[in-house]
Design a protein around this motif. Structure first.
Motif, PDB file in Angstrom:
ATOM      1  N   VAL A   6       0.836  -1.200   0.000  1.00 43.77           N
ATOM      2  CA  VAL A   6       0.000   0.000   0.000  1.00 43.77           C
ATOM      3  C   VAL A   6       0.873   1.252   0.000  1.00 43.77           C
ATOM      4  CG1 VAL A   6      -1.674   1.344   1.330  1.00 43.77           C
ATOM      5  CG2 VAL A   6      -1.969  -1.133   1.079  1.00 43.77           C
ATOM      6  N   ASP A   7       1.901   1.269   0.843  1.00 44.01           N
ATOM      7  CA  ASP A   7       2.791   2.431   0.891  1.00 44.01           C
ATOM      8  C   ASP A   7       3.445   2.671  -0.468  1.00 44.01           C
ATOM      9  OD1 ASP A   7       2.175   2.809   3.538  1.00 44.01           O
ATOM     10  OD2 ASP A   7       4.025   1.915   4.318  1.00 44.01           O
ATOM     11  N   ALA A   8       3.850   1.587  -1.141  1.00 43.19           N
ATOM     12  CA  ALA A   8       4.479   1.728  -2.459  1.00 43.19           C
ATOM     13  C   ALA A   8       3.485   2.285  -3.467  1.00 43.19           C
ATOM     14  CB  ALA A   8       5.020   0.379  -2.927  1.00 43.19           C
ATOM     15  N   ALA A   9       2.242   1.797  -3.415  1.00 44.48           N
ATOM     16  CA  ALA A   9       1.229   2.288  -4.357  1.00 44.48           C
ATOM     17  C   ALA A   9       0.901   3.750  -4.112  1.00 44.48           C
ATOM     18  CB  ALA A   9      -0.036   1.437  -4.239  1.00 44.48           C
ATOM     19  N   ASP A  48      -6.603   8.896   1.055  1.00 46.32           N
ATOM     20  CA  ASP A  48      -7.372   7.883   1.784  1.00 46.32           C
ATOM     21  C   ASP A  48      -7.305   6.544   1.046  1.00 46.32           C
ATOM     22  OD1 ASP A  48      -9.030   6.674   3.625  1.00 46.32           O
ATOM     23  OD2 ASP A  48     -10.883   7.402   2.710  1.00 46.32           O
ATOM     24  N   ALA A  49      -6.129   5.941   1.025  1.00 47.33           N
ATOM     25  CA  ALA A  49      -5.954   4.659   0.341  1.00 47.33           C
ATOM     26  C   ALA A  49      -6.726   3.565   1.074  1.00 47.33           C
ATOM     27  CB  ALA A  49      -4.478   4.305   0.264  1.00 47.33           C
ATOM     28  N   THR A  50      -7.502   2.789   0.308  1.00 52.61           N
ATOM     29  CA  THR A  50      -8.344   1.744   0.882  1.00 52.61           C
ATOM     30  C   THR A  50      -8.062   0.421   0.196  1.00 52.61           C
ATOM     31  OG1 THR A  50     -10.101   3.349   1.340  1.00 52.61           O
ATOM     32  CG2 THR A  50     -10.713   1.018   1.345  1.00 52.61           C
ATOM     33  N   VAL A  51      -7.724  -0.608   0.962  1.00 56.30           N
ATOM     34  CA  VAL A  51      -7.480  -1.936   0.400  1.00 56.30           C
ATOM     35  C   VAL A  51      -8.816  -2.568   0.036  1.00 56.30           C
ATOM     36  CG1 VAL A  51      -6.584  -4.253   0.843  1.00 56.30           C
ATOM     37  CG2 VAL A  51      -5.318  -2.252   1.651  1.00 56.30           C
ATOM     38  N   LEU A  52      -8.955  -2.939  -1.228  1.00 56.63           N
ATOM     39  CA  LEU A  52     -10.169  -3.581  -1.719  1.00 56.63           C
ATOM     40  C   LEU A  52     -10.060  -5.098  -1.728  1.00 56.63           C
ATOM     41  CD1 LEU A  52     -10.834  -1.269  -4.815  1.00 56.63           C
ATOM     42  CD2 LEU A  52     -11.733  -1.022  -2.490  1.00 56.63           C
ATOM     43  N   SER A 101      -8.694   9.889  -5.765  1.00 59.19           N
ATOM     44  CA  SER A 101      -8.547   9.699  -7.202  1.00 59.19           C
ATOM     45  C   SER A 101      -9.327   8.455  -7.644  1.00 59.19           C
ATOM     46  CB  SER A 101      -7.069   9.540  -7.574  1.00 59.19           C
ATOM     47  OG  SER A 101      -6.357  10.732  -7.306  1.00 59.19           O
ATOM     48  N   PRO A 102      -9.926   8.489  -8.823  1.00 56.87           N
ATOM     49  CA  PRO A 102     -10.677   7.327  -9.315  1.00 56.87           C
ATOM     50  C   PRO A 102      -9.740   6.287  -9.926  1.00 56.87           C
ATOM     51  CG  PRO A 102     -10.815   9.091 -10.913  1.00 56.87           C
ATOM     52  CD  PRO A 102     -10.022   9.648  -9.753  1.00 56.87           C
ATOM     53  N   VAL A 103      -8.775   5.857  -9.128  1.00 58.40           N
ATOM     54  CA  VAL A 103      -7.707   4.980  -9.609  1.00 58.40           C
ATOM     55  C   VAL A 103      -7.513   3.840  -8.614  1.00 58.40           C
ATOM     56  CG1 VAL A 103      -5.267   4.818 -10.253  1.00 58.40           C
ATOM     57  CG2 VAL A 103      -6.558   6.918 -10.746  1.00 58.40           C
ATOM     58  N   VAL A 104      -7.353   2.646  -9.143  1.00 57.58           N
ATOM     59  CA  VAL A 104      -7.059   1.462  -8.339  1.00 57.58           C
ATOM     60  C   VAL A 104      -5.687   0.935  -8.745  1.00 57.58           C
ATOM     61  CG1 VAL A 104      -7.709  -0.943  -7.912  1.00 57.58           C
ATOM     62  CG2 VAL A 104      -9.466   0.835  -7.986  1.00 57.58           C
ATOM     63  N   ALA A 105      -4.834   0.699  -7.767  1.00 56.33           N
ATOM     64  CA  ALA A 105      -3.524   0.089  -8.019  1.00 56.33           C
ATOM     65  C   ALA A 105      -3.588  -1.390  -7.681  1.00 56.33           C
ATOM     66  CB  ALA A 105      -2.449   0.760  -7.178  1.00 56.33           C
ATOM     67  N   ARG A 106      -3.006  -2.219  -8.534  1.00 57.15           N
ATOM     68  CA  ARG A 106      -2.892  -3.650  -8.240  1.00 57.15           C
ATOM     69  C   ARG A 106      -1.427  -3.999  -8.137  1.00 57.15           C
ATOM     70  NH1 ARG A 106      -5.865  -6.400 -12.151  1.00 57.15           N
ATOM     71  NH2 ARG A 106      -4.036  -6.993 -13.346  1.00 57.15           N
ATOM     72  N   ILE A 107      -1.037  -4.566  -6.995  1.00 53.13           N
ATOM     73  CA  ILE A 107       0.361  -4.840  -6.696  1.00 53.13           C
ATOM     74  C   ILE A 107       0.513  -6.326  -6.399  1.00 53.13           C
ATOM     75  CG2 ILE A 107       2.346  -4.145  -5.324  1.00 53.13           C
ATOM     76  CD1 ILE A 107      -0.797  -2.212  -4.758  1.00 53.13           C
ATOM     77  N   PRO A 108       1.029  -7.136  -7.324  1.00 51.52           N
ATOM     78  CA  PRO A 108       1.256  -8.555  -7.032  1.00 51.52           C
ATOM     79  C   PRO A 108       2.245  -8.717  -5.882  1.00 51.52           C
ATOM     80  CG  PRO A 108       1.351  -8.137  -9.392  1.00 51.52           C
ATOM     81  CD  PRO A 108       1.348  -6.795  -8.724  1.00 51.52           C
ATOM     82  N   MET A 147       3.661  -2.506 -10.217  1.00 55.32           N
ATOM     83  CA  MET A 147       2.217  -2.330 -10.082  1.00 55.32           C
ATOM     84  C   MET A 147       1.607  -1.730 -11.337  1.00 55.32           C
ATOM     85  SD  MET A 147       2.421   0.885  -7.434  1.00 55.32           S
ATOM     86  CE  MET A 147       3.878   0.163  -6.667  1.00 55.32           C
ATOM     87  N   THR A 148       0.300  -1.898 -11.464  1.00 50.52           N
ATOM     88  CA  THR A 148      -0.453  -1.317 -12.572  1.00 50.52           C
ATOM     89  C   THR A 148      -1.602  -0.504 -11.986  1.00 50.52           C
ATOM     90  OG1 THR A 148      -1.652  -3.420 -12.727  1.00 50.52           O
ATOM     91  CG2 THR A 148       0.129  -3.044 -14.310  1.00 50.52           C
ATOM     92  N   PHE A 149      -2.114   0.439 -12.814  1.00 46.22           N
ATOM     93  CA  PHE A 149      -3.148   1.363 -12.348  1.00 46.22           C
ATOM     94  C   PHE A 149      -4.377   1.256 -13.243  1.00 46.22           C
ATOM     95  CE2 PHE A 149       0.864   2.954 -10.844  1.00 46.22           C
ATOM     96  CZ  PHE A 149       0.587   3.336  -9.535  1.00 46.22           C
ATOM     97  N   TRP A 150      -5.557   1.178 -12.598  1.00 45.39           N
ATOM     98  CA  TRP A 150      -6.810   0.877 -13.280  1.00 45.39           C
ATOM     99  C   TRP A 150      -7.880   1.882 -12.907  1.00 45.39           C
ATOM    100  CZ3 TRP A 150      -6.309  -3.009 -16.713  1.00 45.39           C
ATOM    101  CH2 TRP A 150      -5.149  -3.795 -16.576  1.00 45.39           C
ATOM    102  N   GLN A 151      -8.848   2.004 -13.796  1.00 45.44           N
ATOM    103  CA  GLN A 151      -9.964   2.903 -13.521  1.00 45.44           C
ATOM    104  C   GLN A 151     -10.804   2.347 -12.373  1.00 45.44           C
ATOM    105  OE1 GLN A 151     -12.108   4.479 -16.982  1.00 45.44           O
ATOM    106  NE2 GLN A 151     -14.019   3.872 -15.973  1.00 45.44           N
ATOM    107  N   PHE A 152     -11.125   3.197 -11.424  1.00 44.33           N
ATOM    108  CA  PHE A 152     -11.974   2.758 -10.313  1.00 44.33           C
ATOM    109  C   PHE A 152     -13.414   2.594 -10.800  1.00 44.33           C
ATOM    110  CE2 PHE A 152     -14.997   3.833  -6.908  1.00 44.33           C
ATOM    111  CZ  PHE A 152     -14.696   2.814  -6.017  1.00 44.33           C
TER     112      PHE A 152
END
Length: 316
Positions: free
Chosen positions: A18-21, A34-38, A51-58, A110-115
């Motif tokens: 989360v910190d990296a994202a 306000d980063a929120t883990v989904l 922001s209307p952005v979702v980060a995915r971090i394997p 990581m990659t960034f996606w539309q929320f």
């Protein structure tokens, strides 16, 4: 075993992702307060609100996957989903607020996606989802980019995991492991070689496919369902996307295939992909030290595998 990660270790891994994202998002000019883990399983998925952005971090990866190989896989996913979105196919697209490319930070890629807001009250209709996968396949047939043959099978991961599991009798017994290794000796050549596959299954065309059970990876958006999670997008037979889902969902897919003027699923190819899928499940036991819930999650699949024909009936 002592080398299984504890809940504390997993929480630290999640926090680091989360910190990296957050840091990467802010570095790209996004407002993040306000980063929120989904979601947190093989990847940490975090909404970089407001922001209307979702980060995915394997975060749970095989030992052979480094950041370079991971980034190549992530770029393929971004390219395919961006192209599908441009064609009007209902997918969760890459975020338009940042470049559609993987970002590295603090040892993560990581990659960034539309929320997209999720309809949490709607239960998935897997039969309808399976039928709609034929629509996705029809759209993917025209994809102009290059994809590797059956990369979603991750043959190196399977080979190395079956070797490592020899030292983990707590995860799989010797008789099961011996069967898995014998099956893999039959199946691996067909996974690694397009020519070998085409010789064994003549007339079965190959095309871009989702790669990771798309009936289970359709996101229930508030406005509409969206295809999601193309992390394992690959070139292969359409049967790959229906592996291990059973006759009811296979029939549902065939309804969609007829509607799209496409062929029905081939029984022999289904036997092959089901067998490979089961061996991937066995191989995933090697990841259990990184993700302990995998043992419980994979047990039903391993139990089912024991009842199946050897190597899916491929051996002759």
């Amino acid at each position: 075993m002592a080398d299984f990660l504890t809940p504390r270790h997993i929480a630290r891994r999640t926090s680091a992702a989360v910190d990296a994202a957050v840091g990467a998002g802010r570095g790209l000019g996004l407002a993040v307060t306000d980063a929120t883990v989904l979601h947190d399983l093989f990847s940490v998925v975090v909404h970089l609100a407001p922001s209307p952005v979702v980060a995915r971090i394997p975060t749970v990866l095989p030992p052979d996957v480094d950041l370079d190989s991971l980034a190549r896989r992530q770029q393929a996913e971004l390219d395919v989903t961006r192209w599908l979105a441009e064609q009007g196919t209902p997918v969760i697209p890459p975020s338009p607020l940042v470049a559609a490319e993987p970002v590295r930070r603090d040892g993560f890629s990581m990659t960034f996606w539309q929320f997209v807001e999720e309809d949490r009250d709607r239960k998935p209709d897997y039969a309808a989802n399976a039928e709609s996968v034929a629509d996705l396949h029809a759209a993917l047939r025209a994809y102009p980019g290059r994809l590797s043959f059956l990369s979603a099978a991750e043959p190196r991961f399977v080979t190395e995991s079956l070797a490592r599991l020899g030292e983990r009798p707590d995860l799989i017994g010797p008789a099961d492991l011996e069967r898995a290794r014998r099956e893999w000796r039959v199946l691996e050549p067909l996974v690694r070689s397009r020519a070998a596959f085409e010789e064994r299954f003549p007339g079965i065309e190959l095309q871009p496919v989702h790669g990771d059970s798309p009936p289970a990876n359709i996101f229930p958006g508030v406005e509409r369902d969206l295809y999601a999670d193309f992390e394992l997008v690959t070139l292969g037979p359409v049967e790959w996307d229906l592996a291990a889902l059973g006759p009811a969902l296979e029939s549902a897919y065939n309804r969609g295939a007829r509607r799209n003027g496409m062929r029905p699923l081939d029984e022999a190819v289904l036997g092959f992909v089901n067998a490979v899928g089961m061996l991937r499940a066995v191989a995933c036991l090697a990841l259990a030290p990184q993700l302990p819930p995998l043992v419980e999650y994979l047990t039903p699949a391993v139990d089912q595998w024991r009842t199946m024909p050897f190597a899916g009936g491929v051996a002759r």
